[in-house]
Design a protein around this motif. Structure first.
Motif, PDB file in Angstrom:
ATOM      1  N   ARG A 310       0.849  -1.183   0.000  1.00  0.00           N
ATOM      2  CA  ARG A 310       0.000   0.000   0.000  1.00  0.00           C
ATOM      3  C   ARG A 310       0.895   1.246   0.000  1.00  0.00           C
ATOM      4  NH1 ARG A 310      -1.384  -3.993   2.841  1.00  0.00           N
ATOM      5  NH2 ARG A 310      -0.026  -3.316   4.563  1.00  0.00           N
ATOM      6  N   PHE A 311       0.643   2.155  -0.948  1.00  0.00           N
ATOM      7  CA  PHE A 311       1.364   3.431  -1.047  1.00  0.00           C
ATOM      8  C   PHE A 311       0.349   4.524  -0.697  1.00  0.00           C
ATOM      9  CE2 PHE A 311       3.273   0.351  -3.816  1.00  0.00           C
ATOM     10  CZ  PHE A 311       4.644   0.535  -3.696  1.00  0.00           C
ATOM     11  N   ILE A 312       0.410   5.018   0.535  1.00  0.00           N
ATOM     12  CA  ILE A 312      -0.655   5.887   1.050  1.00  0.00           C
ATOM     13  C   ILE A 312      -0.076   7.235   1.489  1.00  0.00           C
ATOM     14  CG2 ILE A 312      -2.466   6.132   2.798  1.00  0.00           C
ATOM     15  CD1 ILE A 312      -2.565   3.092   2.986  1.00  0.00           C
ATOM     16  N   GLY A 313      -0.685   8.338   0.994  1.00  0.00           N
ATOM     17  CA  GLY A 313      -0.335   9.689   1.434  1.00  0.00           C
ATOM     18  C   GLY A 313       1.155   9.979   1.367  1.00  0.00           C
ATOM     19  N   MET A 314       1.809   9.611   0.279  1.00  0.00           N
ATOM     20  CA  MET A 314       3.255   9.742   0.183  1.00  0.00           C
ATOM     21  C   MET A 314       3.655  10.528  -1.062  1.00  0.00           C
ATOM     22  SD  MET A 314       4.524   6.044  -1.199  1.00  0.00           S
ATOM     23  CE  MET A 314       6.157   6.736  -1.399  1.00  0.00           C
ATOM     24  N   LYS A 315       4.958  10.791  -1.141  1.00  0.00           N
ATOM     25  CA  LYS A 315       5.503  11.521  -2.277  1.00  0.00           C
ATOM     26  C   LYS A 315       6.644  10.730  -2.906  1.00  0.00           C
ATOM     27  CE  LYS A 315       4.532  15.974  -0.050  1.00  0.00           C
ATOM     28  NZ  LYS A 315       5.135  17.177   0.582  1.00  0.00           N
ATOM     29  N   PHE A 316       6.656  10.729  -4.255  1.00  0.00           N
ATOM     30  CA  PHE A 316       7.783  10.209  -5.017  1.00  0.00           C
ATOM     31  C   PHE A 316       8.526  11.401  -5.621  1.00  0.00           C
ATOM     32  CE2 PHE A 316       4.753   6.633  -5.321  1.00  0.00           C
ATOM     33  CZ  PHE A 316       5.564   5.591  -4.871  1.00  0.00           C
ATOM     34  N   LYS A 317       9.823  11.529  -5.307  1.00  0.00           N
ATOM     35  CA  LYS A 317      10.621  12.615  -5.881  1.00  0.00           C
ATOM     36  C   LYS A 317      11.827  12.016  -6.590  1.00  0.00           C
ATOM     37  CE  LYS A 317      11.306  16.258  -3.377  1.00  0.00           C
ATOM     38  NZ  LYS A 317      11.710  17.117  -2.214  1.00  0.00           N
ATOM     39  N   SER A 318      11.831  12.118  -7.927  1.00  0.00           N
ATOM     40  CA  SER A 318      12.929  11.577  -8.750  1.00  0.00           C
ATOM     41  C   SER A 318      13.137  10.097  -8.468  1.00  0.00           C
ATOM     42  CB  SER A 318      14.224  12.360  -8.505  1.00  0.00           C
ATOM     43  OG  SER A 318      14.061  13.705  -8.849  1.00  0.00           O
ATOM     44  N   VAL A 319      12.065   9.333  -8.619  1.00  0.00           N
ATOM     45  CA  VAL A 319      12.104   7.889  -8.400  1.00  0.00           C
ATOM     46  C   VAL A 319      11.761   7.185  -9.712  1.00  0.00           C
ATOM     47  CG1 VAL A 319      11.140   5.949  -7.097  1.00  0.00           C
ATOM     48  CG2 VAL A 319      11.458   8.164  -5.978  1.00  0.00           C
ATOM     49  N   THR A 320      12.510   6.153 -10.037  1.00  0.00           N
ATOM     50  CA  THR A 320      12.265   5.374 -11.246  1.00  0.00           C
ATOM     51  C   THR A 320      12.141   3.898 -10.890  1.00  0.00           C
ATOM     52  OG1 THR A 320      13.535   6.934 -12.598  1.00  0.00           O
ATOM     53  CG2 THR A 320      13.136   4.747 -13.531  1.00  0.00           C
ATOM     54  N   PHE A 321      11.068   3.259 -11.359  1.00  0.00           N
ATOM     55  CA  PHE A 321      10.883   1.816 -11.235  1.00  0.00           C
ATOM     56  C   PHE A 321      11.079   1.197 -12.615  1.00  0.00           C
ATOM     57  CE2 PHE A 321       8.501   3.590  -7.690  1.00  0.00           C
ATOM     58  CZ  PHE A 321       8.828   2.750  -6.645  1.00  0.00           C
ATOM     59  N   GLU A 322      11.983   0.223 -12.699  1.00  0.00           N
ATOM     60  CA  GLU A 322      12.283  -0.416 -13.986  1.00  0.00           C
ATOM     61  C   GLU A 322      12.034  -1.922 -13.898  1.00  0.00           C
ATOM     62  OE1 GLU A 322      16.389   0.557 -14.525  1.00  0.00           O
ATOM     63  OE2 GLU A 322      15.973   2.542 -15.378  1.00  0.00           O
ATOM     64  N   ASP A 323      11.335  -2.446 -14.899  1.00  0.00           N
ATOM     65  CA  ASP A 323      11.124  -3.901 -15.003  1.00  0.00           C
ATOM     66  C   ASP A 323      10.611  -4.490 -13.695  1.00  0.00           C
ATOM     67  OD1 ASP A 323      12.261  -4.023 -17.704  1.00  0.00           O
ATOM     68  OD2 ASP A 323      14.155  -3.585 -16.703  1.00  0.00           O
ATOM     69  N   SER A 324       9.655  -3.820 -13.076  1.00  0.00           N
ATOM     70  CA  SER A 324       9.146  -4.246 -11.772  1.00  0.00           C
ATOM     71  C   SER A 324       7.698  -4.709 -11.877  1.00  0.00           C
ATOM     72  CB  SER A 324       9.264  -3.107 -10.760  1.00  0.00           C
ATOM     73  OG  SER A 324      10.617  -2.739 -10.574  1.00  0.00           O
ATOM     74  N   LEU A 325       7.273  -5.514 -10.886  1.00  0.00           N
ATOM     75  CA  LEU A 325       5.912  -6.068 -10.834  1.00  0.00           C
ATOM     76  C   LEU A 325       5.179  -5.487  -9.638  1.00  0.00           C
ATOM     77  CD1 LEU A 325       3.678  -8.161 -11.591  1.00  0.00           C
ATOM     78  CD2 LEU A 325       4.888  -9.766 -10.085  1.00  0.00           C
TER      79      LEU A 325
END
Length: 536
Positions: A310-325
């Motif tokens: 669960r990704f709740i009430g959060m921030k992604f800053k300069s994040v990269t997901f590659e080849d992920s499930l």
């Protein structure tokens, strides 16, 4: 594109309104062009379509383009010879004041994304629109002030309206004498210029033609008159001056605006390299039944598996997901900046109230995925977007750095002369470019930007003064407008060339800027000295 379209409008507007100011008067031309700018600047802050927005910015630029050549011609024609250079330099300072105002307002208003509101899905009003409105307010104030200003007496004499010119000159004389404590001194005129003949063809058409024929003939005649006045700028005795001024304007504009766009981009590039050097790498991580409710920043996750997370009430800053499930996951109340999912797979995943739009999912696959209440527009706050802070702050510092140069040029313009200041400033600016070789950090580049802007402003001020003084009254605004239009064309060219070299090479921008500035300064030294010259 928006910045370039404004420059395009200013380029056309400078030529058109400058020519019109020599035909219909400085005050009237300035009133109309400032009104056009103010109206379309306000309108651009409310329109929704991008094409219509660009159209409004184009017409706004068309209006403001005429302000510079017209206001310099207007102001110079009511100044005494002894103080003309100084006071025109003080006028140049208001360009800096406007730049500081715009930079400060951008810094204070645009990053406050919470100032936005929407009326359904059709109308969005964001903080940058407030910034556009605030920047249009000085223009409105100028229009109001201009309604109380008289026409240039030199222009009135040029077109044969000597009675009106006499009244305005008497008003100026009486005001000056009262300020000097000599109110009893009487204004006298020794000589009056002979009036010009009225164009008889226009008068006949006004009496006998239909309304649309009168409009057509009037417009055609005005355009033809502007063109004839422009061609007179290449006749003796000002032909040689026009050619040399064209060289100086082009070189100064190309070097100044080219480096001006290059400096912030290089600083941003240095920041990006420094930021990227601290990136955290995660490979083949497996996270099951976990709640993310904190900020993830400057990370790259490769070949990961996220099951029942669960990704709740959060921030992604300069994040990269590659080849992920991502399987049986949920994202709710999430904001992101420079965050992307590349070649990822999403299975039975739920997105609620996030700003994760389609373009952030590159070559990703979705199976049984739901998006609800997706956010639109910018959601990152000022504190989150640190790069925005630096863009506005660097522009503000660069604009503020010209203050000492403005003061020095104003105080010395009538003492050491326009040519010395023009040539010396351009040559010193060109030499200062070589110090950019040593700019390896943000603070050093900001220091170089401030030094460069402080040295260059004296060249701009002296060039404005020389240009006004080298043209006679009947083509002063036209000549200034033509050169100002070339200035905008050189600025766009400089932005394109220097902007394309950011992050590729330092040597070409440095050598190019140094060469054009030094060459332009040497040409400027060959211009006639106008310090003690009466306006023609």
């Amino acid at each position: 594109i928006s910045g370039s379209i404004v420059y395009l409008g200013m380029m056309v507007g400078a030529f058109f309104w400058g020519g019109l100011a020599d035909k219909m008067g400085r005050r009237q031309s300035l009133l109309i062009c400032m009104s056009v700018n103010g109206f379309f600047a306000f309108l651009s802050s409310f329109v929704q379509g991008y094409g219509f927005f660009l159209f409004c910015r184009l017409l706004s630029g068309f209006g403001i383009g005429g302000a510079v050549p017209t206001v310099f011609s207007y102001f110079s024609e009511v100044l005494a010879r002894e103080k003309r250079g100084e006071h025109l330099s003080w006028l140049c300072m208001f360009w800096m004041i406007g730049g500081i105002y715009a930079s400060a307002m951008a810094w204070a208003i645009i990053p406050h994304y919470g100032w936005s509101f929407s009326m359904g899905s059709a109308y969005q009003f964001h903080s940058w629109r407030v910034f556009v409105i605030v920047c249009a307010l000085p223009c409105v104030s100028s229009v109001v002030a201009l309604t109380f200003m008289p026409e240039s007496p030199r222009f009135l004499l040029e077109v044969g309206k000597h009675d009106e010119a006499w009244m305005i000159l008497k008003q100026i004389h009486d005001t000056n004498m009262r300020a000097r404590g000599q109110p009893e001194k009487v204004f006298t005129v020794n000589r009056i210029k002979i009036p010009k003949q009225i164009d008889e063809f226009i008068e006949i058409q006004s009496d006998t033609g239909s309304w649309y024929m009168r409009c057509f003939v009037r417009i055609r005649t005005e355009f033809y008159g502007i063109w004839l006045t422009f061609m007179k700028c290449f006749n003796y005795p000002v032909k040689q001056n026009t050619i040399m001024l064209t060289t100086v304007w082009l070189t100064l504009s190309f070097g100044y605006y080219g480096l001006s766009v290059w400096f912030p981009d290089v600083i941003k590039h240095l920041q990006s390299d420094e930021y990227a050097s601290h990136v955290k790498l995660f490979n083949r991580e497996r996270v099951v039944d976990f709640t993310f409710n904190f900020t993830l920043e400057n990370q790259i996750h490769s070949n990961g598996e996220y099951i029942n997370d669960r990704f709740i009430g959060m921030k992604f800053k300069s994040v990269t997901f590659e080849d992920s499930l991502f399987q049986n996951c949920s994202f709710s109340n999430v904001t992101s900046l420079n965050t992307y999912f590349k070649n990822c797979t999403f299975i039975s995943t739920f997105f609620y109230n996030t700003d994760l739009e389609q373009y952030k999912f590159m070559d990703s696959e979705f199976t049984n995925v739901t998006f609800l209440h997706s956010k639109t527009g910018c959601q990152i706050t000022f504190d989150d977007d640190y790069s925005a802070y630096w863009i506005y702050f660097v522009n503000f510092l660069g604009t503020l750095a010209v203050l000492p140069g403005n003061i020095v040029s104003a105080l010395l313009m009538d003492r050491i002369g326009r040519l010395t200041m023009l040539g010396g400033s351009m040559v010193l600016s060109g030499i200062s470019c070589f110090f950019l070789w040593f700019g390896t950090s943000e603070s050093m580049m900001i220091g170089m930007l401030c030094l460069y802007n402080g040295l260059t402003i004296s060249a701009w001020n002296s060039l404005d003064v020389i240009t006004v003084e080298l043209y006679p009254t009947d083509r002063r605004a036209t000549g200034f407008g033509f050169l100002n239009a070339l200035c905008k064309a050189a600025a766009v060219l400089g932005n394109l060339i220097f902007g394309s070299l950011v992050g590729i090479t330092k040597s070409i921008p440095i050598l190019l800027a140094s060469t054009v500035l030094v060459c332009g300064g040497l040409v400027g030294l060959r211009l006639p000295d106008t310090r003690n010259q009466v306006l023609m």
